[in-house]
Structure formats: structure tokens, C-alpha cells
Design a protein around this motif. Structure first.
Motif, mmCIF file in Angstrom:
data_model
loop_
_atom_site.group_PDB
_atom_site.id
_atom_site.type_symbol
_atom_site.label_atom_id
_atom_site.label_comp_id
_atom_site.label_asym_id
_atom_site.label_seq_id
_atom_site.Cartn_x
_atom_site.Cartn_y
_atom_site.Cartn_z
ATOM 1 N N GLY A 863 25.630 -48.170 55.074
ATOM 2 C CA GLY A 863 26.769 -49.171 55.009
ATOM 3 C C GLY A 863 27.260 -48.681 53.709
ATOM 4 O O GLY A 863 28.216 -49.418 53.067
ATOM 5 N N ASN A 864 27.664 -47.327 53.660
ATOM 6 C CA ASN A 864 28.172 -46.974 52.443
ATOM 7 C C ASN A 864 29.351 -45.941 53.027
ATOM 8 O O ASN A 864 29.757 -46.025 54.166
ATOM 9 N N MET A 865 29.885 -44.891 52.205
ATOM 10 C CA MET A 865 31.156 -44.136 52.675
ATOM 11 C C MET A 865 30.996 -42.644 52.341
ATOM 12 O O MET A 865 31.632 -42.022 51.841
ATOM 13 N N ILE A 866 29.490 -42.242 52.548
ATOM 14 C CA ILE A 866 29.395 -40.693 52.212
ATOM 15 C C ILE A 866 29.897 -39.644 52.945
ATOM 16 O O ILE A 866 30.145 -38.588 52.408
ATOM 17 N N GLY A 867 30.067 -39.857 54.098
ATOM 18 C CA GLY A 867 30.603 -38.905 55.232
ATOM 19 C C GLY A 867 29.666 -37.778 55.319
ATOM 20 O O GLY A 867 28.521 -37.563 54.860
ATOM 21 N N ASP A 868 30.322 -36.481 55.647
ATOM 22 C CA ASP A 868 29.498 -35.242 55.993
ATOM 23 C C ASP A 868 29.316 -34.702 54.524
ATOM 24 O O ASP A 868 28.140 -33.906 54.451
ATOM 25 N N ARG A 869 30.523 -34.743 53.776
ATOM 26 C CA ARG A 869 30.033 -34.100 52.528
ATOM 27 C C ARG A 869 28.992 -34.753 51.719
ATOM 28 O O ARG A 869 28.080 -33.850 51.172
ATOM 29 N N GLY A 870 28.824 -35.966 51.735
ATOM 30 C CA GLY A 870 27.748 -36.680 51.103
ATOM 31 C C GLY A 870 26.356 -36.304 51.695
ATOM 32 O O GLY A 870 25.447 -36.279 51.097
ATOM 33 N N THR A 871 26.406 -36.386 53.151
ATOM 34 C CA THR A 871 25.201 -36.288 53.900
ATOM 35 C C THR A 871 24.803 -34.834 53.600
ATOM 36 O O THR A 871 23.450 -34.556 53.223
ATOM 37 N N LYS A 872 25.577 -33.718 53.521
ATOM 38 C CA LYS A 872 24.940 -32.447 53.180
ATOM 39 C C LYS A 872 24.605 -32.312 51.968
ATOM 40 O O LYS A 872 23.366 -31.733 51.700
ATOM 41 N N ALA A 873 24.926 -33.143 50.917
ATOM 42 C CA ALA A 873 24.422 -32.974 49.435
ATOM 43 C C ALA A 873 22.937 -33.776 49.407
ATOM 44 O O ALA A 873 22.020 -33.371 48.928
ATOM 45 N N ILE A 874 22.887 -34.634 50.113
ATOM 46 C CA ILE A 874 21.519 -35.550 50.137
ATOM 47 C C ILE A 874 20.435 -34.511 51.118
ATOM 48 O O ILE A 874 19.518 -34.499 50.495
ATOM 49 N N ALA A 875 20.882 -34.174 52.080
ATOM 50 C CA ALA A 875 20.218 -33.274 52.882
ATOM 51 C C ALA A 875 19.406 -32.045 52.139
ATOM 52 O O ALA A 875 18.283 -31.747 52.194
ATOM 53 N N ASN A 876 20.509 -31.309 51.497
ATOM 54 C CA ASN A 876 20.138 -30.274 50.809
ATOM 55 C C ASN A 876 19.118 -30.512 49.682
ATOM 56 O O ASN A 876 18.142 -29.648 49.443
ATOM 57 N N ALA A 877 19.404 -31.481 48.881
ATOM 58 C CA ALA A 877 18.438 -31.993 47.832
ATOM 59 C C ALA A 877 17.193 -32.476 48.113
ATOM 60 O O ALA A 877 16.145 -32.040 47.484
ATOM 61 N N LEU A 878 16.970 -33.044 49.427
ATOM 62 C CA LEU A 878 15.501 -33.357 49.861
ATOM 63 C C LEU A 878 15.136 -32.435 50.792
ATOM 64 O O LEU A 878 14.033 -32.984 51.357
ATOM 65 N N LYS A 879 15.415 -31.474 51.123
ATOM 66 C CA LYS A 879 15.107 -30.602 52.375
ATOM 67 C C LYS A 879 13.540 -30.058 52.063
ATOM 68 O O LYS A 879 12.751 -29.658 53.063
ATOM 69 N N ASN A 880 13.247 -29.963 50.837
ATOM 70 C CA ASN A 880 11.921 -29.304 50.356
ATOM 71 C C ASN A 880 10.855 -30.682 49.983
ATOM 72 O O ASN A 880 9.856 -30.295 49.460
ATOM 73 N N SER A 881 11.489 -32.032 49.991
ATOM 74 C CA SER A 881 10.809 -32.927 49.594
ATOM 75 C C SER A 881 9.170 -33.048 50.434
ATOM 76 O O SER A 881 9.347 -32.917 51.662
ATOM 77 N N GLN A 882 8.242 -33.431 49.669
ATOM 78 C CA GLN A 882 6.907 -33.581 50.236
ATOM 79 C C GLN A 882 6.510 -34.887 50.051
ATOM 80 O O GLN A 882 5.229 -35.023 50.512
ATOM 81 N N THR A 883 7.322 -35.893 49.794
ATOM 82 C CA THR A 883 6.977 -37.479 49.681
ATOM 83 C C THR A 883 7.836 -38.056 50.606
ATOM 84 O O THR A 883 7.620 -39.142 51.042
ATOM 85 N N LEU A 884 9.159 -37.967 50.967
ATOM 86 C CA LEU A 884 9.977 -38.609 51.613
ATOM 87 C C LEU A 884 9.337 -38.949 53.056
ATOM 88 O O LEU A 884 9.046 -38.153 53.941
ATOM 89 N N VAL A 885 9.455 -40.222 53.448
ATOM 90 C CA VAL A 885 9.091 -40.669 54.677
ATOM 91 C C VAL A 885 10.029 -41.584 55.510
ATOM 92 O O VAL A 885 10.143 -41.665 56.847
ATOM 93 N N TRP A 886 11.160 -42.094 54.863
ATOM 94 C CA TRP A 886 12.022 -42.739 55.464
ATOM 95 C C TRP A 886 13.518 -42.751 54.817
ATOM 96 O O TRP A 886 13.728 -42.548 53.592
ATOM 97 N N LEU A 887 14.504 -42.621 55.391
ATOM 98 C CA LEU A 887 15.790 -42.365 55.241
ATOM 99 C C LEU A 887 16.840 -42.999 55.913
ATOM 100 O O LEU A 887 16.634 -42.780 57.228
ATOM 101 N N SER A 888 17.896 -43.611 55.519
ATOM 102 C CA SER A 888 18.770 -44.280 56.351
ATOM 103 C C SER A 888 20.253 -44.026 55.667
ATOM 104 O O SER A 888 20.598 -44.365 54.686
ATOM 105 N N LEU A 889 21.025 -43.369 56.695
ATOM 106 C CA LEU A 889 22.334 -42.993 56.627
ATOM 107 C C LEU A 889 23.214 -43.748 57.613
ATOM 108 O O LEU A 889 24.131 -43.204 58.010
#
Length: 966
Positions: A863-889
Motif C-alpha cells: 500500500g505504498n508507492m515504490i513502483g518498479d524503481r523502488g522494487t529494484k532497489a529492495i530486491a537488489n538489497a535483499l537478493k543475498n539475504s539468508q534470513t528473509l522469509v516474508w515480503l509484501s509489496l
């Protein structure tokens, strides 16, 4: 303003407009900027833009940075204004805003159907932080930017909406002359009653225009998920269509705690109607005071109620009353202080629908409110929230919450109250340095007391001497009134309370008797009964009840405010050395135990004299909310901090006994709550859902200012999750909660969703953050301003690992603070920021913290307004995460481009659930996700409902990957 202009001494016709503006500059600035709301300034800008005084570029430059005005250059302005429809949007702007206020959704639907708007355009218009007027302005600005076609679509919609439903109605219908005559008389009467501040005793004959500040109004709505949602609103929206939940009902409830400004708000509404400045759709407005109606012993008909208690018609009473009966849609009734009626409503109330038959006042009012009598007449009622039961709530059209002053409202009120800017600045500085007192001042009556007693406040010196509790504030006011009565130049000694003990006891007994009987006005004979003298009256705590005095042909009195009556009742309980020992335990009894069975009452009767019998009845008045306020003051007065003040008036052993009784009563009340905690289901945490009485007991403990009591209480609370949702928790309650909960033995999850904390409340809660492993603050009107302070404290708290801040007012301005939290706390597990106003820029700032965090498991940005640009930033920052189990966009304007960017995250991380519903992802984007899922068996579900996929595509893709949820 003519009188003010004439007072300058220069003839009006010789003064230029510029000279007038310069001479009235200070008053104009005050009128435009010190109301606690931007509505006045924006309305003036609308007019100046419509008249051509301002061009579009000027209009935008005046608005504050970050406001919602759309940016455009001068060349585009000139081009747009050559179009006729866009010219109309500008020239008719004020009237268009009025017409659109209650039909935003309909206009957006038409613009969507015409292809002029996208769903994102609609969301930008309907941000919950905007009032309906601001939404209308935003809509006009959006339409203007879309061009001539969109402008024509909107104007056509408004024109159709204004057409009468049937041409068969009489076009030449006019209002009868006798009704217009009566309207003028009624407006004159209402204006006279509303011109000066009627609450707080109409102190110093303050003009309502000079002192009024908008309170925080929020509309209770029910979302599609059947959960109440709150949204900001303006004063006129109280009786508008906005937020209607029950189309068949006619009654609007304005609820708020004691002192939150309900009566003043209603008074402001009355004054605006009388001037023709608001709610002009109502020809006649009839204001009623429930306090006054409670003193009415006779049975009345509807006609007598209207004409005797509001305004008597000089002529044509029969024709006028028939007009009212025939045209209910043109009539508005207001009932102030429903909680002050002596009788509570129930479904067994007698049904009454005859306007000429006489019945008791409670029966008449209930049938008016629930619609058996005068169906179609709009009614506005004010009350404290806990007093309105289900018997009446089922007949409500909507409910509006009045939450007191915002931080800016406090500043505006103090500046309006003090003509000297230096004094105002010193008072505000004192509040800034005393966060507990600042929290109290969001309640208007406390803000008024602090402003009135500024000399005592500024003379307190160090922090220990400054008021910290509600009792401190009222003792300060007591001292102020005694000081003014004695000699303003002579300072009161240490024993000042003992000097005025007789006055305190006389007024206290009167106050207590009134609370017992739910009585708030007193004839002169009642004052004599309790020994109240002319000297006592002259102290200023009692004032003339003008309306009752004129109505009953004898002088009636009332306390400055109902909370002042409660304070004097508490003084009587504490100072009276002959009070029965059962008095204090009785007033602390929970409501469900105050109604004693007949046998129990009979056993008590023989051991109580007349005075004690009155106190026993006081405790049994289970529906009287003022008993709890009185008990809160008793707790504060018996604090060790006030012992030296009380000792000259009350023996030490008596004070000790009463104090022990309070502590025992509080401990007993808390034990009842702790005992009710159910055993946890297997594999679930032990949790406690607190009832409103729990919060009240916490406030009483805080008033006593004894940390040992708080420690002993919290030592008995053994839960992992403490739920305090829907408990009307504001800054005052947050101060008390932090004071007590900081002594918990083990960290808990503290859930404070759906309250009224605001930024000040969050600040007040920080002292107990170290005992919170999780903090849930959804729907609390929290802004960016407090996030930095919250993060700074959270970093220092080892146990603090989860926070939920969804459904607030957060923007990109706070995300760098949250990124800092993620960088510094490598044990932080959950960050939920859904339904705020974070864009791609904010997402990129968050990503800086996510990239360096090695512990986060849950991230919610729905329910925010991050769009594709924000999604790319979030995805790139978390792509190597070894703890993330839940993500909502969810609902973030994510397209297939964003879905493609998420593929590496899905492929390489420990992710189990990914939520992407309500976006604009096409088949191409889903195929990227399917490809990534082949490399990750830990993912259990990817939610994709509400994207740009055909039924055939959904069926095909679901067959390819069963973990996709459509």
C-alpha cells in the motif's frame, strides 16, 4: 472587520487596499495561520485564483514545500487557460470545491470510465490525510493537468449531479415568510449564545473567533475487511455525506474524552450556521444542552421542546411547527453532552412518534435520536465514547472522533491565549522541556489551564517542581484561583490549602453530591444546604448557569468544567476526616461490581449514616463516568509528593490509611485483570487483551507517582503479549503506560493499534521501549517527525526487535532513520510499513539499511508507492539475504519490470512467502517468477491476485506453478 479598520483613524475611502493589508497584517496572519488547520489559507487562495489575482505559478509558490500542488510551468499555464473547460475549473474553483466535497468517489469513477484517470491518479486524490476539501482541490488540480477532455468530463458530471431527479416537482417552491422571520430570530439567538466561549466558564469573555482552534477530527469507517479505519475530516463534514455507514439513520455522534473540546466544537458549528458561513443546507438549527434538559422535570411535547428550550416564535407558531414537521430535511438538532443525561437509553425505551403528545425528556430525546419521531431530521450528538451503548449505536449514521489538539494546535492555542509573544514563547518552551505536561496539553481543557496559570507554571523552576500529572495541573489551578482572590502581589505560603480548607470542603461536598446524582447544575438553595457561601462562590470555581437561571427564574450555578467538579469531589474525600472508611474502596470498584444485590445493600444500610449512604449510592452509579475521574484525582492527591501540602489539613495517620486503601484497591483491580488472563493454546504465546478499566488503573498508579507500586503491580503480570487496541489511548495514557510498564520483568509484545497516540504519544512511550520486543502502532496518526527519536531509543534497547507502523502518515522523510535502525541493530527481525506514503526514493533509502542487515525476517511495504524503481532497489538489497522469509509489496504499482527484478531474490534467498497482489504485472513478469521458483523449493506461495492477467492466462500459469496464488 469594519470596526477594526475604522479604529485606525483613517477614512476607509482614503485608504488603499495595500494600506489596509499592511495595517491589518498581524490579524490577517493570525486568522490565516493560527487556526490549527490550513483550510482558511487554502480557501483564500481558491478565491484569489478564481478572481485572477493569482496565476497558477503564484498559487503553487505560496503552498508549503511538499504539498500536493501539481507542478507546471508558465507556458503550459497559458496554453491550458486558452481552453474553456479549464478556464471554468479556475474561475469557478470555490463553488466546484463545495460541490465535489461529498462526491469525490463518484467523480473519480466517471473519470476512470472516461479513460481520463488511472487508478494511481485516484489514489493520489484520496489520501486519508486529506480532508474532503483538500481532496476536491487535488482532484481539480489533477484534472487540470490532464487537459481539456478531462475537464469537460468532470464539469458534465457536476452538471448532471445538480439536475433535479424529477421535473414534476414545483420549481417555484418558496420558503414561507413566517419561517424566514423565525430563521432570522433563531440565527440571532444562536449567534448570541455562541459568540463567546461557553465552556471553561466563558472565561474573561473570550470571543470564540479569537480563541478557537480546530481539534483533530477523525471519521470512523469500516473497510472491506470489516476493520475500523480513521481518516481526517473538516468541521463541515460532521453533517455531510462523508463517512456515512447507515443510510437509514440520521444521528451523528461526536465522541471524545472529558475536556477534548466537544462542546466548543459544537458551539463553533452553531456560530458558523448563524452567520451563514457553513451548513447552509439547513434552514433551522435547534441547539440543546443535555445538562439543561436533565433539570427539566416536566413532560414535554416536541413542540414545547423546540420553542421553550430554543427560541420562542413571536407569531404563527402553528404554521411554523407544521413547516418543521413537513420539511425534516431542512432541520438540524444538536444535543451537547448526552453523557450528562441521568437516564441511559435501552431497547425497552418507550416508542413515541406523536409530535404533540407530552412525554418525559429521556423518552423524547431517545425517540428523536433513533428516528421514531421526526424521521429525516439530522441530529448531531456529543458524548464520551464509553457512555453510548449498543441500544443507541445501532441508530448512528456515523461516528466522529474528536482527539484534542495536534502539536501545532497546542502552539496556536497558547499564542492566541497570550497577547504577549514573549510570554507565549516561554510557556511553549516550558512545555517543550516537560514532555509529560506537553502530553497533557493535547487535551484542550488542560491546555487552557496551563495557559491560564502560566505564572505558576513559569515559577516552578526545576523539573521536579513542574506539573507531571493531571492532579498537579488542577492543584496549580486551585493555587492560581486562591492567589487571585487573596492578592495577586502576595504569594501564598506553604499552607495555602489549609487556609482555604473550608472553601474546598464546601465546594467538594457539593461536587460529590452532584456526581452521585449525575447533576451538574445547582440552584442557590442547594449551595446553602452544603454551606457554600458568597465568599466561596467568589473564588471563581462556580459560575452562573445563565440559561438555566433565566429558564427557572432562579439563580443556578455550575462548576467551570465537569473535571473541576470531579477534582473538588476528590478533595472532599481526601480532606474530610470524618468520611467512612468504605468510601475509597467503593469508588475504585469496577463497574460490574458496583451494582450490589438487594440483600447486600440491606446489610450495609444499618452501618452507614446519611452521608455515607450518599457515598454508597455514588459508588453504585455504574453508568457515571465521572466516578473514575474522581478516583483518579484521589490517587493523585494521596501521592507522597503532595503530603506536605495536605498535612496541615489532614492528620498523617489518616492520610496514610487513605493512601493504603487506594494502593490496595488498585492492586485488587489489577489482580482481577491478571486473573482473567486465559491459559495459552499449545504453541501460542500467553497474551492479555486489556479492558478500558485496565488503562484507568494504570493512570491511577501513575498519578500516585510511586515507582514501588508500579514494580509490585508489574511483578504479577506474566504475559508475552499485551494487547491494548481500541482503548482510546492518547499521549496522557502513553505517559502512564510507560511509567508502569517499564517495570515489567520480561519483555513483551506491546500492541497499541487503533488508538490516538500521535507523535507526542510515541515520545511518551519511549521509557518502556526496553521491555518491548515488539511494538505495534498501526492507525495512530504517527508522522515522520517522531521516527528519528524512536529509532535512536530503539537502537539502545537490546530486546527491541519488531515494529509495525502501517496505516500512519509516514513518507520518504523517515526512511533514512529506519535504514539507520537496520544498519545498527543486527538482531532486528520485522519492519512493517504498509499503507503509508513511501515512494521509490524512500525505498532506495531503506535499501541502504537492508543491504547491511543480516537478521531481518519480515518486511512489509504494501500500500505504498515504490513502483518498479523502488522494487529494484529492495530486491537488489535483499537478493543475498539468508534470513528473509516474508515480503509484501502489495498495491505498489509494480509491473513486469519490477517482477523481473525480484527473480534473483526469489532464486537465492530463504524467502517463504511473497505478496504481489493488486499490482500491474503481466504474463511476462509472472514467467520470470516461475523461472526463479524452479531454483527455490523453500518458497511456499507467491500471491498474484489483482494483476493484469486474463482468466486464460491465470489458468495456464497456475498449471505451470502451483505455488502461484491467483
Amino acid at each position: 472587520k469594519c470596526g477594526e479598520i475604522k479604529s485606525t483613524g483613517m477614512p476607509i475611502d482614503l485608504m488603499t487596499a495595500q494600506q489596509l493589508i499592511l495595517r491589518q497584517r498581524a490579524k490577517l496572519l493570525s486568522a490565516l495561520c493560527c487556526s490549527g488547520s490550513s483550510e482558511g489559507l487554502e480557501s483564500v487562495l481558491d478565491l484569489l485564483l478564481a478572481w485572477g489575482v493569482l496565476v497558477w505559478e503564484d498559487y503553487q509558490s505560496i503552498l508549503l514545500p511538499g504539498s500536493w500542488a501539481l507542478r507546471a510551468n508558465t507556458m503550459e499555464d497559458k496554453k491550458e487557460l486558452s481552453s474553456k473547460a479549464i478556464q471554468t475549473l479556475q474561475s469557478d474553483r470555490p463553488s466546484l470545491i463545495r460541490k465535489l466535497r461529498d462526491s469525490i468517489e463518484g467523480a473519480l469513477e466517471v473519470l476512470l470510465d472516461a479513460g481520463s484517470f488511472t487508478p494511481l491518479d485516484c489514489d493520489a486524490v484520496q489520501l486519508p490525510v486529506y480532508t474532503p476539501s483538500q481532496q476536491a482541490r487535488r482532484l481539480l488540480d489533477q484534472v487540470r493537468s490532464k487537459g481539456e477532455h478531462a475537464a469537460k468530463v468532470l464539469l458534465h458530471y457536476i452538471q448532471q449531479k445538480e439536475q433535479p431527479p424529477s421535473q414534476s416537482t414545483e420549481d417555484d417552491w418558496t420558503i414561507p415568510k413566517e419561517c424566514l422571520w423565525y430563521q432570522k430570530k433563531l440565527q440571532s439567538s444562536v449567534s448570541a449564545q455562541s459568540h463567546f466561549l461557553s465552556t471553561n466558564g466563558g472565561t474573561s469573555s473570550l470571543s470564540l473567533d479569537d480563541i478557537y482552534i480546530d481539534g483533530q477530527l477523525e471519521l470512523v469507517q469500516v473497510s472491506s475487511e470489516s476493520q475500523p479505519q480513521c481518516r481526517a475530516m473538516g468541521l463541515e463534514d460532521v453533517v455531510g455525506l462523508l463517512g456515512t455507514l447507515n443510510q437509514e439513520a440520521d444521528t451523528v455522534l461526536i465522541s471524545g474524552e472529558a475536556g477534548s473540546g466537544k462542546s466548543t466544537l459544537l458551539q463553533r458549528l452553531h456560530l458558523l450556521w448563524a452567520r451563514g458561513a457553513a451548513i447552509r443546507e439547513f434552514l433551522l438549527l435547534f441547539p440543546f444542552s443535555c445538562r439543561r434538559l436533565s433539570s427539566e422535570q416536566r413532560e414535554l411535547s416536541l413542540r414545547e421542546l423546540l420553542f421553550l428550550h430554543c427560541c420562542w416564535p413571536d407569531r404563527d407558531q402553528d404554521q411554523l411547527f407544521q413547516f418543521i414537521l413537513d420539511n425534516p430535511h431542512l432541520i438540524l438538532f444538536t444535543f451537547d453532552g448526552l453523557d450528562e443525561l441521568k437516564q441511559c437509553f435501552s431497547d425497552s425505551e418507550q416508542r413515541h412518534c406523536c409530535p404533540t403528545r407530552c412525554v418525559p425528556i429521556p423518552t423524547l430525546i431517545f425517540n428523536l435520536l433513533q428516528g421514531s419521531l421526526m424521521k429525516g431530521v439530522k441530529k448531531v450528538v456529543t458524548s464520551r465514547p464509553d457512555v453510548v451503548g449498543p441500544a443507541l449505536r445501532r441508530y448512528l449514521r456515523k461516528e466522529v472522533l474528536l482527539k484534542g489538539f495536534s502539536p501545532n494546535g497546542i502552539k496556536c492555542f497558547v499564542r492566541k491565549h497570550h497577547c504577549d509573544p514573549n510570554v507565549a514563547n516561554r510557556v511553549l518552551d516550558s512545555l517543550q522541556n516537560n514532555t509529560a505536561l506537553k502530553g497533557l496539553c493535547h487535551i484542550p481543557v488542560f491546555c487552557w489551564i496551563v495557559s491560564k496559570c502560566y505564572k505558576e507554571l513559569l515559577g516552578c523552576g526545576d523539573r521536579e517542581g513542574c506539573p507531571q500529572t493531571i492532579t498537579d495541573v488542577y492543584l496549580m489551578m486551585l493555587q492560581h484561583f486562591f492567589q487571585c482572590r487573596d492578592s495577586p502581589r502576595k504569594s501564598l505560603g506553604i499552607g495555602w490549602l489549609h487556609e482555604y480548607k473550608d472553601t474546598a470542603l464546601h465546594l467538594g461536598q457539593l461536587a460529590m453530591e452532584g456526581i452521585k446524582d449525575s447533576c451538574y447544575t445547582f440552584p442557590g438553595t442547594e449551595l446553602q444546604k452544603f454551606g457554600v457561601t458568597e465568599e466561596d462562590i467568589g473564588m471563581g470555581f462556580l459560575i452562573h448557569s445563565k440559561h438555566l437561571s433565566s429558564f427557572h427564574n432562579c439563580i443556578h450555578y455550575e462548576f467551570l468544567h465537569v473535571t473541576m467538579q470531579c477534582f473538588f469531589a476528590a478533595l472532599y474525600i481526601v480532606l474530610n476526616n470524618n468520611l467512612n472508611r468504605s468510601t475509597i474502596p467503593k469508588i475504585f470498584q469496577p463497574k460490574d461490581r458496583q451494582l450490589q444485590p438487594p440483600l447486600h445493600r440491606a446489610c450495609l444500610r444499618h452501618c452507614l449514616n446519611g452521608q455515607e449512604e450518599a457515598l454508597k449510592e455514588l459508588a453504585m452509579a455504574s453508568e457515571n463516568p465521572n466516578i473514575q475521574i474522581t478516583a483518579t484525582f484521589v490517587s493523585g492527591l494521596l501521592s507522597h509528593r503532595h503530603r506536605s501540602l495536605l498535612l496541615p489539613s489532614c492528620p498523617g495517620p489518616t492520610l496514610d490509611r487513605k493512601s493504603k486503601q487506594v494502593v490496595k484497591s488498585l492492586s485488587k483491580g489489577m489482580h482481577k485483570h491478571f486473573k482473567s488472563i486465559p491459559q495459552p493454546v499449545e504453541e501460542e504465546k500467553k497474551s492479555m487483551h486489556a479492558m478500558p478499566d485496565f488503562v484507568w488503573l494504570i493512570k491511577c498508579i501513575y498519578e500516585m507517582q510511586d515507582s514501588s507500586i508500579a514494580k509490585d503491580t508489574m511483578a504479577k503480570l506474566e504475559v508475552e503479549h499485551l494487547k491494548l487496541t481500541y482503548c482510546n489511548i492518547g499521549p496522557v495514557e502513553c505517559t502512564a503506560l510507560a511509567y508502569v510498564l517499564q517495570h515489567l520483568r520480561n519483555p513483551v509484545g506491546l500492541q497499541l493499534d487503533y488508538n490516538s497516540m500521535g507523535d507526542v504519544g510515541v515520545e511518551q512511550l519511549l521509557p518502556c521501549l526496553h521491555v518491548c520486543h515488539s511494538l505495534y502502532l498501526r492507525n495512530n496518526n504517527i508522522s515522520d517527525e517522531v521516527i528519528g527519536t524512536l529509532v535512536e531509543k530503539g537502537i539502545q534497547c537490546e530486546s527491541f526487535q519488531k515494529i509495525a507502523l502501517f496505516n500512519n502518515k509516514l513518507t520518504d522523510a523517515c526512511t533514512h532513520h529506519l535504514a539507520h535502525l537496520l544498519k545498527m541493530k543486527q538482531n532486528f527481525r520485522s519492519l512493517r510499513l504498509g499503507n503509508n506514503y513511501i515512494t521509490a526514493e524512500g525505498a532506495e533509502q531503506l535499501a541502504e539499511g537492508l543491504r547491511l542487515n543480516i537478521s531481518l525476517q519480515f518486511l512489509g511495504l504494501w500500500g505504498n508507492m515504490i513502483g518498479d524503481r523502488g522494487t529494484k532497489a529492495i530486491a537488489n538489497a535483499l537478493k543475498n539475504s539468508q534470513t528473509l522469509v516474508w515480503l509484501s509489496l502489495v498495491d505498489n504499482g509494480v509491473s513486469s519490470e519490477g517482477a523481473c527484478a525480484l527473480a534473483p531474490l526469489i532464486k537465492n534467498s530463504t524467502l517463504e512467502e511473497l505478496w504481489l497482489t493488486q499490482n500491474c504485472i503481466t504474463r511476462a513478469g509472472v514467467e520470470f517468477i516461475i523461472q526463479a521458483l524452479k531454483s527455490n523449493t523453500s518458497v511456499k506461495a507467491v500471491w498474484l491476485r489483482g494483476n493484469e492477467l486474463s482468466p486464460e492466462e491465470i489458468e495456464d500459469l497456475a498449471q505451470q506453478e502451483p505455488r502461484l496464488i491467483f
